[in-house]
Structure formats: C-alpha cells, structure tokens
Scaffold this motif. Structure first.
Motif, mmCIF file in Angstrom:
data_model
loop_
_atom_site.group_PDB
_atom_site.id
_atom_site.type_symbol
_atom_site.label_atom_id
_atom_site.label_comp_id
_atom_site.label_asym_id
_atom_site.label_seq_id
_atom_site.Cartn_x
_atom_site.Cartn_y
_atom_site.Cartn_z
ATOM 1 N N GLY A 39 72.376 60.313 38.332
ATOM 2 C CA GLY A 39 71.748 59.533 37.283
ATOM 3 C C GLY A 39 71.931 58.055 37.546
ATOM 4 O O GLY A 39 72.077 57.620 38.691
ATOM 5 N N SER A 40 71.971 57.285 36.484
ATOM 6 C CA SER A 40 72.076 55.824 36.594
ATOM 7 C C SER A 40 73.533 55.414 36.810
ATOM 8 O O SER A 40 74.143 54.728 35.995
ATOM 9 N N VAL A 87 74.316 59.150 32.792
ATOM 10 C CA VAL A 87 75.088 59.565 33.958
ATOM 11 C C VAL A 87 75.590 60.975 33.715
ATOM 12 O O VAL A 87 76.092 61.279 32.630
ATOM 13 N N TYR A 97 76.461 53.619 39.189
ATOM 14 C CA TYR A 97 76.655 52.574 40.183
ATOM 15 C C TYR A 97 78.116 52.541 40.603
ATOM 16 O O TYR A 97 79.010 52.811 39.805
#
Length: 122
Positions: free
Chosen positions: A26-27, A2, A29
């Motif tokens: 990025g990843s 992230v 959530y």
C-alpha cells in the motif's frame, strides 16, 4: 492505507532463534516509523523495537543484544531477528507502521498486522 502481514512465528526451545517478517503493501514509505510490539500472556502490550524515520533503531533493554530489527527497502519487508530466545519472550508479536510526525514517531501507531505467535519453551 497500509497493510501489514507478519509471518515467521512458531515454537522454539530456550536459546533458539526465529526471524519474524512483516510485509508492507500500500502507501508505505521507508521513512515511516516502524515498530514491533508484543503481547505476552497476562502482560500488557509492549513495544520491543522501533525504527524511526531516519533509520535509527531502538530496543527495550530486555531484548538488546538478542533482537535485531531491520528493513529490506527493496521489498518493503521488516524483519525481527530474535536470538537466544527466553520463555519470557513468549508472546504474540505485531508489526506496526505510522507516518513520521514533525517530532518523530508517535506513541500510537495507525497500521497494524494481525500478529504472529512466538512460543519459547524450556
């Protein structure tokens, strides 16, 4: 991974307002734990405001009623609206993110932005 990037810092007079932004790419959530920290001159780093995986916000006493932390889930941008600023709010502000743990949010965060300077003058 992230990546976080803050913006919106600056210099204001006492009583003024600023809105800090933190873009997450990025990843990332929206269920992540997210937190704003600050590092003031001659002070230790402190957590200012946090959102947990359920969206519950918490603030340190010194900013309650003045700062608001919220997430724009459509853009993955975290905001820290700061009103009625005081000289003691002067600091470098960092946003941070971390995957939620089974017990909630960890005390140490893995992903950090580079920081943005906020200076409040009287």
């Amino acid at each position: 991974q992230v990546q976080l990037a803050e913006s919106g810092g600056g210099s204001v007079q006492v009583g003024g307002s600023l809105r800090l932004s933190c873009s997450a790419i990025g990843s990332f959530y929206s269920t992540y734990c997210m937190k704003w920290f600050r590092l003031g001159p001659g002070k230790e780093r402190e957590g200012v405001a946090e959102i947990d995986r359920d969206g519950i916000r918490s603030y340190i006493d010194s900013v309650k009623g003045r700062f608001t932390f919220y997430l724009d889930k459509t853009k993955n941008i975290l905001y820290l609206q700061m009103n009625r600023l005081k000289p003691e709010d002067t600091a470098v502000y960092f946003c941070a993110a971390d995957p939620p743990r089974w017990f909630g949010c960890a005390s140490e965060y893995n992903y950090w932005g580079q920081g943005t300077q906020v200076t409040v003058s009287s």
